[in-house]
Design a protein around this motif. Structure first.
Motif, short mmCIF file in Angstrom:
data_model
loop_
_atom_site.label_atom_id
_atom_site.label_comp_id
_atom_site.label_asym_id
_atom_site.label_seq_id
_atom_site.Cartn_x
_atom_site.Cartn_y
_atom_site.Cartn_z
N GLU A 4 -15.32 -18.48 -74.25
CA GLU A 4 -16.25 -17.39 -73.70
C GLU A 4 -16.97 -18.24 -72.41
O GLU A 4 -17.50 -19.27 -72.63
CB GLU A 4 -17.38 -17.18 -74.71
CG GLU A 4 -18.39 -16.11 -74.53
CD GLU A 4 -17.73 -14.71 -74.92
OE1 GLU A 4 -16.72 -14.54 -75.45
OE2 GLU A 4 -18.21 -13.64 -74.50
N ARG A 5 -17.25 -17.30 -71.45
CA ARG A 5 -17.70 -17.93 -70.41
C ARG A 5 -19.14 -17.50 -69.96
O ARG A 5 -19.49 -16.38 -70.21
CB ARG A 5 -16.85 -17.21 -69.09
CG ARG A 5 -17.48 -18.27 -67.64
CD ARG A 5 -16.52 -17.61 -66.37
NE ARG A 5 -17.46 -18.32 -65.34
CZ ARG A 5 -17.55 -19.70 -64.77
NH1 ARG A 5 -16.82 -20.47 -65.52
NH2 ARG A 5 -18.21 -19.89 -63.94
N TYR A 6 -20.09 -18.37 -69.69
CA TYR A 6 -21.49 -18.22 -69.33
C TYR A 6 -21.75 -18.69 -68.07
O TYR A 6 -21.33 -19.60 -67.60
CB TYR A 6 -22.53 -18.97 -70.33
CG TYR A 6 -22.20 -18.27 -71.92
CD1 TYR A 6 -23.02 -17.11 -72.38
CD2 TYR A 6 -21.35 -18.79 -72.87
CE1 TYR A 6 -22.88 -16.69 -73.77
CE2 TYR A 6 -21.07 -18.42 -74.00
CZ TYR A 6 -21.77 -17.20 -74.47
OH TYR A 6 -21.67 -16.65 -75.60
N GLN A 7 -22.69 -18.30 -67.40
CA GLN A 7 -23.04 -18.60 -66.15
C GLN A 7 -23.98 -20.07 -66.38
O GLN A 7 -23.74 -20.75 -65.75
CB GLN A 7 -24.18 -17.76 -65.46
CG GLN A 7 -23.16 -16.61 -64.31
CD GLN A 7 -24.29 -15.71 -63.86
OE1 GLN A 7 -24.59 -14.60 -64.57
NE2 GLN A 7 -24.77 -16.01 -62.57
N VAL A 8 -24.73 -19.80 -67.32
CA VAL A 8 -25.49 -21.00 -67.67
C VAL A 8 -25.48 -21.35 -69.14
O VAL A 8 -25.74 -20.30 -70.07
CB VAL A 8 -26.95 -20.93 -67.23
CG1 VAL A 8 -27.87 -22.24 -67.70
CG2 VAL A 8 -26.86 -20.74 -65.81
N VAL A 9 -25.09 -22.59 -69.51
CA VAL A 9 -25.21 -23.14 -70.93
C VAL A 9 -26.28 -24.19 -71.05
O VAL A 9 -26.21 -25.08 -70.31
CB VAL A 9 -24.02 -23.73 -71.40
CG1 VAL A 9 -23.99 -24.04 -72.96
CG2 VAL A 9 -22.77 -22.49 -71.31
N VAL A 10 -27.22 -24.08 -71.91
CA VAL A 10 -28.23 -25.06 -72.04
C VAL A 10 -28.02 -25.40 -73.47
O VAL A 10 -27.97 -24.86 -74.43
CB VAL A 10 -29.74 -24.48 -72.09
CG1 VAL A 10 -30.94 -25.46 -72.19
CG2 VAL A 10 -30.03 -23.69 -70.72
N VAL A 11 -27.93 -26.94 -73.46
CA VAL A 11 -27.78 -27.56 -74.70
C VAL A 11 -29.00 -28.26 -75.14
O VAL A 11 -29.65 -29.27 -74.44
CB VAL A 11 -26.64 -28.67 -74.47
CG1 VAL A 11 -26.34 -29.27 -76.08
CG2 VAL A 11 -25.31 -28.21 -74.19
N GLY A 12 -29.60 -28.06 -76.19
CA GLY A 12 -30.91 -28.49 -77.04
C GLY A 12 -32.07 -27.40 -76.80
O GLY A 12 -32.25 -27.01 -75.51
N GLY A 13 -32.45 -26.87 -77.94
CA GLY A 13 -33.39 -25.82 -77.70
C GLY A 13 -34.83 -26.18 -78.09
O GLY A 13 -35.71 -25.67 -78.87
N GLY A 14 -35.20 -27.58 -77.67
CA GLY A 14 -36.75 -28.05 -77.44
C GLY A 14 -37.53 -27.24 -76.45
O GLY A 14 -36.84 -26.14 -76.05
N MET A 15 -38.46 -27.87 -76.02
CA MET A 15 -39.52 -27.19 -75.10
C MET A 15 -38.79 -27.27 -74.06
O MET A 15 -38.93 -25.90 -73.31
CB MET A 15 -40.99 -27.59 -75.15
CG MET A 15 -41.43 -27.43 -76.56
SD MET A 15 -41.46 -26.00 -77.35
CE MET A 15 -42.45 -24.87 -76.13
#
Ligand SMILES: Cc1cc2nc3c(=O)[nH]c(=O)nc-3n(C[C@H](O)[C@H](O)[C@H](O)COP(=O)(O)OP(=O)(O)OC[C@H]3O[C@@H](n4cnc5c(N)ncnc54)[C@H](O)[C@@H]3O)c2cc1C
Length: 463
Positions: A4-15
């Motif tokens: 699946e393609r995303y524009q932005v992937v953020v790894v880590g859901g801390g603050m």
């Protein structure tokens, strides 16, 4: 790479990571937020770190936009007292938050912003192609999958994406200790404040003693009582010169941030190594909480009503990026033409021995964090936000706190959005585009944007 393609992937859901994902999604990017645990908020929700400190420098509020919105939503929920003066006098304000309220709010905000969430999902691989992160391998419930990304934010708190991408990172030999935080309920704040007023030499206190009468508990001290207890062998496990605890919005509860543990070799709670350190923390808590009830003013009718589910691990791997922020930058209150966020907390080093080391910020009391702290020139579409960004050990001891982590997350969310639109680090015009989007979001990254707001009125009106 497929997937699946995303524009932005953020790894880590801390603050840091949650704010980065909210930012990118609000700017219109299709955004995936990947978090190893079942909850968002990281250390701020699962290690019960509170209060958030500090949104302010002496000249005003240095963190704005989504982090400030999060505070306002928590205040509406009755889970935060807003920004209040710091009774310890360490920083211009602190923001007491009920840590249990953080994760549910962040999930609600993610839903509102259209962030796609993948909880209980771990990053296991990074594919770099032609100087860009092309894709990530994720594991959930024993199954691996791939995602492709226009840009990636590493908010793992340990620069894990950067490490997997082969970028230089460092782990300080003088890592700060970890702590297991716990909750005491039924605390008599009035009795504690009366004791502090009678024995000011036993505490670190704001020189303006009126702050004590505002009634908000932030306590660093009871020095003699701790020393005597250690001499008598009542506190055998605790290597501290003081107790440190903070009031919660509920009024009669505090979170105690006093235990000290050698930092574990892993931050993964499922690892058996990690479990051993957690058990050691539990032993320290058992001894300390019992002693507090027996000996500390205000705790006679209190009880220990909960342990944080994770250890608070202060320090881990950090990127060595295009710029390494130094203690000198922080202490001189330096600002940079390409600052992407501001910091304002003093350097605060919990030492492995009993003490605390702290140094105030010079200049106007705030400093800039330049773009180079978030990236490395060899991988153009990767930004590191939060506590894994590029700081020296001593600069980190200031920039590590929650308001700054969130502000860095907001900056990384803007930068990742721009990278996904073809404007990666080093592109001409990046500074102007960043500035324009930052203004629209209320993000503060330059001294002239500092907001001269008031601390919570209720607290000031006690004058
Ligand atoms: C004991 C202690 C006391 C502190 N006291 C204060 C204080 O009083 N005030 C203050 O403002 N700050 C304080 N801090 C600092 C502050 O809490 C943290 O530095 C800040 O919350 C860091 O946020 P972060 O988002 O960068 O990292 P984290 O909160 O560590 O979040 C990182 C997230 O990444 C996830 N992750 C890690 N690996 C993977 C993977 N492989 N795949 C997917 N997800 C992954 C983790 O599960 C976690 O949720 C304290 C910290 C500690 C530990």
């Amino acid at each position: 790479m497929t997937g699946e393609r995303y524009q932005v992937v953020v790894v880590g859901g801390g603050m840091a990571g949650t704010v980065a994902a909210l930012t990118a999604a609000r700017l219109g990017a299709r955004t995936l937020l990947v978090e190893r645990s079942a909850e968002l908020g990281g250390v701020a929700s699962r290690a019960w770190v509170t209060p958030w400190q500090s949104f302010h420098s002496p000249r005003g509020r240095v963190v704005g936009g989504i982090p400030q919105l999060i505070v306002e939503r928590l205040v509406e929920m009755g889970a935060c007292l807003g920004h209040v003066p710091d009774p310890i006098g360490f920083a211009p304000s602190l923001t007491p938050v009920e840590p249990r309220a953080v994760a549910p709010l962040l999930v609600e905000l993610a839903r509102e912003a259209g962030v796609e969430l993948s909880l209980e999902t771990s990053l296991t691989g990074v594919e770099v192609e032609e100087g860009r992160v092309a894709g990530l391998t994720l594991a959930r419930g024993g199954e691996e999958s791939q995602v492709r990304a226009g840009a990636v934010v590493d908010a793992t708190g340990s620069a894990l994406v950067a490490r997997m991408a082969g970028l230089p990172t460092e782990l300080s030999e003088e890592r700060q200790p970890a702590s297991l935080l716990f909750r005491m309920s039924g605390v008599d704040g009035g009795e504690i404040i009366a004791y502090m007023e009678e024995n000011p030499e036993e505490f670190v206190l704001n020189p303006d003693r009126r702050v004590l009468r505002l009634g908000y508990l932030a306590v660093s001290g009871f020095f003699s009582l701790v020393r005597e207890a250690r001499e008598r062998g009542e506190l055998r496990l605790l290597n501290r010169d003081r107790v440190l605890f903070f009031g919660l919005p509920s009024g009669d509860e505090v979170i105690v941030n006093t235990t000290r543990l050698e930092p574990p070799p892993t931050d993964d709670p499922s690892s058996p190594h990690y479990q051993r350190y957690y058990r050691e923390g539990v032993e320290q808590v058992r001894e300390l909480a019992g002693w507090m009830v027996r000996r500390l003013p205000g705790f006679a009718r209190a009880e220990m009503t909960g342990l944080a589910q994770e250890l608070g691990i202060r320090e881990s791997f950090r990127l060595v990026g295009a710029y390494l922020l130094s203690a000198e930058d922080v202490l001189s209150g330096r600002h940079f033409a390409d600052s992407v966020a501001l910091g304002s907390f003093p350097i605060d080093i919990h030492r492995q021995d009993a003490g605390l080391e702290s140094y105030p910020i010079g200049g106007e009391g705030d400093y800039g964090i330049p773009l180079g702290c978030l990236h490395h020139p060899t991988v153009a579409n990767l930004y590191v936000a939060g506590k894994g960004a590029s700081f020296s050990h001593r600069a980190f001891a200031s920039a590590r706190t929650i308001p700054t982590a969130m502000s860095l997350g907001q900056a990384a969310g803007i930068l990742a959005f721009l990278a996904s639109e073809g404007m990666a680090a080093g592109s001409p015009g990046l500074g102007e585009s960043f500035g324009e989007l930052a203004r629209g979001l209320g993000h503060i990254h330059r001294p002239e944007q500092i907001v001269r707001d008031q601390l919570t009125r209720n607290f000031l009106s006690a004058d």
